[in-house]
Design a protein around this motif. Structure first.
Motif: not given
Length: 295
Positions: A173, A189, A220, A223
């Motif tokens: 990541i 992820h 996450w 994002t």
């Protein structure tokens, strides 16, 4: 006039809770008499404390990760239970912490991952500490994902491999963000979600198994991908129904300090629960551990 600074203890990361609980279980795995009372007496700060007869509290807190052990204690415990400090000093905790590591910091951490270091860092090619080129030649993150998923097993039987897998995925990541690889970022992820699903369902799983993955799933959700397809997919997980999460409001004679502490605990629990629902949503749309990564 000098700027005023806020005093008090620094804010403790929920990841630190997982780290401490993982260390506690590593110690417990090596202890001959695995009880918090025995550990409290064995590693008391002094003789008076050991013989006080007071109900143990520090090690009970370590079990749940509510407080962190001092470095001195981690080293002292490791002298009695050789190798127990590996869980507390694992590179996972630096790789999972908020913020983005620099390429050099990332290299230093991924090279320490026992099972996956060679797949992520070509240490033979690193000529100096300042070398900017350390990824293996023709690096393909999909090969790392395949290796991780093909070697996955119960975290109860292989706790060190479990932490290594999570560390490798966190490393992917960071690398994806540095090199602007959106597909790699998304797929890593997804693999984390699958690991979290497996950890929660494993017989005999510990309280902290799957918790780190859940916390990273919530992160996450913030994002912002440039790729339209990935934006659409992450939006699907943002819309998972989180309405069942409620912060407990304390009433009556409860002090404001107690109320704040309780609210903070509930907030952490809420984030973990939210992350677990994201894990379930990922498994429903993309498959559970063992299925090929697909979209």
């Amino acid at each position: 006039m000098a700027a005023l600074t806020k005093r008090g203890r620094p804010k403790r990361s929920p990841i630190e809770e997982v780290r401490t609980a993982a260390w506690f279980d590593a110690v417990l795995d090596k202890a001959v008499t695995p009880t918090t009372a025995e550990l409290e007496r064995k590693f008391a700060a002094n003789a008076a404390e050991a013989g006080s007869g007071k109900r143990p509290s520090r090690w009970a807190k370590y079990r749940y990760g509510t407080t962190s052990p001092p470095d001195e204690l981690v080293l002292r415990v490791d002298r009695s239970y050789l190798g127990s400090k590996w869980a507390y000093n694992h590179p996972l905790w630096q790789l999972a912490a908020p913020g983005l590591l620099s390429p050099t910091e990332l290299r230093d951490q991924v090279s320490r991952i026992s099972d996956y270091g060679p797949l992520l860092c070509n240490v033979r090619a690193v000529r100096s500490d300042s070398s900017p080129f350390w990824l293996p030649a023709r690096f393909d993150y999909r090969q790392v994902l395949l290796r991780i998923e093909s070697t996955s097993s119960s975290p109860v039987r292989h706790p060190s491999s479990y932490l290594d897998r999570l560390a490798a995925l966190c490393g992917l990541i960071h690398d994806a963000a540095i090199r602007q690889q959106q597909d790699q970022h998304f797929d890593a992820h997804v693999a984390l979600a699958r690991q979290g699903g497996m950890a929660q369902k494993s017989p005999g799983a510990k309280l902290w198994h799957g918790k780190l993955e859940a916390l990273l799933m919530v992160r996450w959700l913030d994002t912002e991908y440039q790729d339209a397809d990935l934006r659409r997919r992450i939006e699907r997980y943002r819309k998972v129904d989180f309405s069942a999460i409620h912060t407990t409001r304390l009433r009556g004679t409860t002090s404001s300090v107690q109320a704040k502490r309780a609210a903070k605990t509930e907030m952490t629990r809420g984030n973990v629960q939210r992350g677990r629902w994201v894990i379930e949503a990922v498994e429903k749309t993309l498959g559970a551990l063992g299925d090929p990564v697909s979209r």
